[in-house]
Design a protein around this motif. Structure first.
Motif, mmCIF file in Angstrom:
data_model
loop_
_atom_site.group_PDB
_atom_site.id
_atom_site.type_symbol
_atom_site.label_atom_id
_atom_site.label_comp_id
_atom_site.label_asym_id
_atom_site.label_seq_id
_atom_site.Cartn_x
_atom_site.Cartn_y
_atom_site.Cartn_z
ATOM 1 N N ILE A 1 0.818 -1.219 0.000
ATOM 2 C CA ILE A 1 0.000 0.000 0.000
ATOM 3 C C ILE A 1 0.853 1.272 0.000
ATOM 4 O O ILE A 1 0.433 2.291 -0.540
ATOM 5 N N ALA A 2 2.052 1.230 0.585
ATOM 6 C CA ALA A 2 2.924 2.411 0.567
ATOM 7 C C ALA A 2 3.316 2.739 -0.869
ATOM 8 O O ALA A 2 3.381 3.919 -1.246
ATOM 9 N N ALA A 3 3.551 1.723 -1.687
ATOM 10 C CA ALA A 3 3.914 1.932 -3.083
ATOM 11 C C ALA A 3 2.779 2.574 -3.877
ATOM 12 O O ALA A 3 3.016 3.194 -4.916
ATOM 13 N N LYS A 4 1.553 2.453 -3.373
ATOM 14 C CA LYS A 4 0.386 3.020 -4.053
ATOM 15 C C LYS A 4 -0.032 4.363 -3.463
ATOM 16 O O LYS A 4 -1.074 4.898 -3.813
ATOM 17 N N GLY A 5 0.759 4.880 -2.515
ATOM 18 C CA GLY A 5 0.464 6.200 -1.957
ATOM 19 C C GLY A 5 -0.409 6.205 -0.727
ATOM 20 O O GLY A 5 -1.066 7.209 -0.438
ATOM 21 N N ALA A 6 -0.424 5.117 0.043
ATOM 22 C CA ALA A 6 -1.230 5.087 1.269
ATOM 23 C C ALA A 6 -0.814 6.214 2.213
ATOM 24 O O ALA A 6 0.362 6.590 2.274
ATOM 25 N N LEU A 7 -1.766 6.730 2.935
ATOM 26 C CA LEU A 7 -1.527 7.786 3.921
ATOM 27 C C LEU A 7 -1.165 7.114 5.239
ATOM 28 O O LEU A 7 -2.036 6.667 5.977
ATOM 29 N N MET B 1 -5.786 0.867 12.296
ATOM 30 C CA MET B 1 -4.537 0.200 12.649
ATOM 31 C C MET B 1 -4.518 -1.159 11.977
ATOM 32 O O MET B 1 -5.542 -1.852 11.926
ATOM 33 N N PHE B 2 -3.355 -1.537 11.472
ATOM 34 C CA PHE B 2 -3.124 -2.875 10.945
ATOM 35 C C PHE B 2 -2.024 -3.479 11.792
ATOM 36 O O PHE B 2 -1.061 -2.783 12.155
ATOM 37 N N GLY C 1 3.642 -6.492 22.499
ATOM 38 C CA GLY C 1 3.782 -7.719 21.738
ATOM 39 C C GLY C 1 3.129 -7.716 20.370
ATOM 40 O O GLY C 1 2.910 -8.772 19.784
ATOM 41 N N ARG C 2 2.826 -6.558 19.848
ATOM 42 C CA ARG C 2 2.198 -6.432 18.529
ATOM 43 C C ARG C 2 3.092 -5.590 17.625
ATOM 44 O O ARG C 2 3.763 -4.675 18.075
ATOM 45 N N ARG C 3 3.091 -5.901 16.357
ATOM 46 C CA ARG C 3 3.717 -5.065 15.336
ATOM 47 C C ARG C 3 2.561 -4.344 14.649
ATOM 48 O O ARG C 3 1.647 -4.986 14.137
ATOM 49 N N GLU C 4 2.588 -3.009 14.661
ATOM 50 C CA GLU C 4 1.445 -2.231 14.197
ATOM 51 C C GLU C 4 1.873 -1.128 13.234
ATOM 52 O O GLU C 4 3.015 -0.663 13.279
ATOM 53 N N MET C 5 0.907 -0.712 12.410
ATOM 54 C CA MET C 5 1.082 0.489 11.590
ATOM 55 C C MET C 5 -0.262 1.203 11.514
ATOM 56 O O MET C 5 -1.320 0.587 11.605
ATOM 57 N N ALA C 6 -0.190 2.521 11.372
ATOM 58 C CA ALA C 6 -1.396 3.347 11.281
ATOM 59 C C ALA C 6 -1.565 3.820 9.842
ATOM 60 O O ALA C 6 -0.592 4.233 9.198
ATOM 61 N N VAL C 7 -2.810 3.774 9.369
ATOM 62 C CA VAL C 7 -3.141 4.202 8.009
ATOM 63 C C VAL C 7 -4.365 5.102 8.101
ATOM 64 O O VAL C 7 -5.274 4.850 8.889
ATOM 65 N N ALA C 8 -4.378 6.146 7.280
ATOM 66 C CA ALA C 8 -5.514 7.068 7.242
ATOM 67 C C ALA C 8 -6.178 7.028 5.873
ATOM 68 O O ALA C 8 -5.588 6.550 4.897
#
Length: 125
Positions: free
Chosen positions: A86-92, A118-119, A103-110
């Motif tokens: 999704i970063a390659a497609k311009g995700a915010l 959150m993913f 104990g979680r690996r997380e990223m935030a997307v808008a």
């Protein structure tokens, strides 16, 4: 007696520009169109996650809701792979994948409107 089970259905979001937000979910986040109701509703899905977008041009913009703009916490089998896609497609991105002390690996997307999600996946030892 059997315990009632909940079945995931869909997140429902009020969006000011249905066309723009649909395009973002479809072309950036990789969701597919499931059904629509003219210019009022668009349902999209990816794997078991569904989103129903409702056109609400006069609603409070999600970007103005602060922490209340978060609407989803989605488990992903390969968070880093999803990030790359999704970063390659311009995700915010609010922030890229990172290990959290719980104990979680997380990223935030808008979304373009300011909804946030959150993913995540468990940190693998």
């Amino acid at each position: 007696m059997t315990t009632p089970r909940l079945t995931p259905h869909a997140y429902v979001l009020a969006v000011p520009d249905l066309t723009r937000t649909t395009a973002y979910f479809e072309h950036v986040l990789g969701f597919s169109r499931l059904w629509n109701d003219g210019d009022n509703w668009q349902a999209l899905g990816r794997d078991g996650v569904r989103v129903m977008l409702g056109r609400c041009p006069d609603a409070i913009p999600p970007a103005e809701l602060g922490d209340h703009s978060y609407f989803a916490y989605v488990e992903v089998s390969d968070l880093d792979g999803f990030h790359a896609e999704i970063a390659a497609k311009g995700a915010l991105l609010g922030f890229p994948p990172r290990d959290q002390p719980w104990g979680r690996r997380e990223m935030a997307v808008a979304t373009p409107d300011g909804h946030r999600m959150m993913f995540a996946n468990p940190i693998r030892a």
